[in-house]
Design a protein around this motif. Structure first.
Motif, PDB file in Angstrom:
ATOM      1  N   GLY A 265       0.856  -1.183   0.000  1.00 29.42           N
ATOM      2  CA  GLY A 265       0.000   0.000   0.000  1.00 29.42           C
ATOM      3  C   GLY A 265       0.887   1.225   0.000  1.00 29.42           C
ATOM      4  N   PRO A 266       0.339   2.414  -0.263  1.00 30.63           N
ATOM      5  CA  PRO A 266       1.153   3.627  -0.278  1.00 30.63           C
ATOM      6  C   PRO A 266       1.876   3.891   1.032  1.00 30.63           C
ATOM      7  CG  PRO A 266      -0.987   4.032  -1.252  1.00 30.63           C
ATOM      8  CD  PRO A 266      -1.061   2.674  -0.623  1.00 30.63           C
ATOM      9  N   THR A 267       1.267   3.494   2.145  1.00 23.23           N
ATOM     10  CA  THR A 267       1.882   3.733   3.456  1.00 23.23           C
ATOM     11  C   THR A 267       2.072   2.429   4.225  1.00 23.23           C
ATOM     12  OG1 THR A 267      -0.307   4.133   4.432  1.00 23.23           O
ATOM     13  CG2 THR A 267       0.919   6.051   3.630  1.00 23.23           C
ATOM     14  N   ASP A 268       2.151   1.305   3.504  1.00 19.36           N
ATOM     15  CA  ASP A 268       2.277  -0.001   4.155  1.00 19.36           C
ATOM     16  C   ASP A 268       3.395  -0.812   3.511  1.00 19.36           C
ATOM     17  OD1 ASP A 268      -0.019   0.108   6.019  1.00 19.36           O
ATOM     18  OD2 ASP A 268      -1.191   0.221   4.171  1.00 19.36           O
ATOM     19  N   ILE A 269       4.357  -1.220   4.353  1.00 24.31           N
ATOM     20  CA  ILE A 269       5.490  -2.018   3.887  1.00 24.31           C
ATOM     21  C   ILE A 269       5.455  -3.384   4.573  1.00 24.31           C
ATOM     22  CG2 ILE A 269       8.012  -2.239   3.870  1.00 24.31           C
ATOM     23  CD1 ILE A 269       8.180   0.799   3.759  1.00 24.31           C
TER      24      ILE A 269
END
Length: 313
Positions: A265-269
């Motif tokens: 996700g854009p803010t999930d690694i």
């Protein structure tokens, strides 16, 4: 995420208002550039809606079908935006500009009466485009500020590196759209003014075609950047090395056998690793070490959302 949403909302409001004004100017003047700009703004307005849908959808909690959440929805909707930008705004603008070049269409030099005043209809296009430049400048500055904040946070050297490495495709798409919109409005303004001054239709017609080419080029660039994330790109090499060092330097860790990362996700690694621990550690001690490594990774980068460490004894 909040920064991305505010950027999209600013662009949505600006593009919606501008689309109406540009279409009105086209109806009054018949300018090919104004029609291209109308296609552009209508497409951009719809695109912002898609981006907002992506932001909302990506906020859904993980479940059995999607254990890593719905963050990649933003990658999909941003990719969809690039396709629409290319297919609707870009192609239609280029086609109309090409037709205008061949058949001599340009802004009509007719007169318009409003509130008792009579003036050249071309000035309507000029006024609308100047307003569009002002609105788009506001949206562009807002998108640039958010991208600059990310550049400072993650240590990117400039816009080129940010474009190639950011996972926040929503802000990237809004920034790119705003830049094209600003450039397109300037191109249209120059073409219309030159045609009005010289009486030669070619400037207005060529401007319409140039706008189409710009849209198609940047649409392809956006599609390419979204492709890398849809396919499951790892985090940049420098940040990945930092994550691996955090694990390798933890007391009790002898070696990191395999290490992988991926943007989910854009803010999930997602971080996964096969780790060799010291032979004298018991199961409870390994569990505690894994928990502490998890905490270290999340503290180092708030985007780390999923950590899976497999002990190798």
């Amino acid at each position: 995420m909040a920064g991305s949403k505010s950027v999209v909302l600013a662009a949505l409001i600006a593009n919606g208002a501008i689309a109406v004004l540009k279409f009105g100017a086209f109806l009054l003047t018949g300018s090919p550039s104004m029609l291209s700009e109308t296609y552009h703004s209508i497409s951009d307005t719809g695109n912002q809606v898609f981006l907002l849908v992506g932001i909302r959808y990506s906020g859904k909690s993980p479940n059995r079908e999607h254990p890593f959440g719905y963050g990649k929805a933003q990658f999909f909707y941003s990719f969809l935006v690039s396709v629409l930008l290319f297919g609707i705004a870009g192609w239609e603008s280029l086609k109309h500009g090409y037709d205008a070049i061949l058949h001599g269409h340009s802004a009509a030099p007719g007169m318009v009466t409003f509130a008792g005043y009579t003036f050249d209809a071309v000035y309507v296009s000029v006024a609308v485009l100047l307003g569009a430049i002002a609105f788009e400048s506001y949206a562009f500055v807002k998108a640039h500020a958010e991208l600059r904040r990310q550049m400072n946070e993650y240590g990117w050297s400039g816009l080129v590196e940010a474009f190639r490495t950011t996972s926040d495709v929503t802000t990237l798409t809004a920034f790119t759209e705003d830049a094209i919109a600003l450039g397109g409005a300037v191109v249209a303004l120059v073409g219309i003014v030159l045609t009005r001054v010289t009486g030669n239709h070619i400037y207005d017609a060529v401007s319409a075609a140039v706008i189409g080419v710009l849209l198609m080029f940047f649409a392809l660039a956006l599609a390419w950047e979204n492709k890398r994330l849809l396919l499951g790109e790892s985090v940049p090499a420098g940040r990945e090395a930092e994550f691996e060092s955090i694990i390798a330097d933890h007391p009790g860790v002898e070696h990191v056998d395999r290490f992988r990362t991926m943007f989910v996700g854009p803010t999930d690694i997602l971080v996964t690793a096969d780790v060799s621990f010291a032979a004298d550690l018991d199961t409870g001690g390994i569990d505690d070490d894994i928990a502490r490594i998890d905490e270290k990774l999340r503290a180092h980068d708030e985007r780390v959302s999923f950590v899976y460490i497999e002990p190798e004894l």
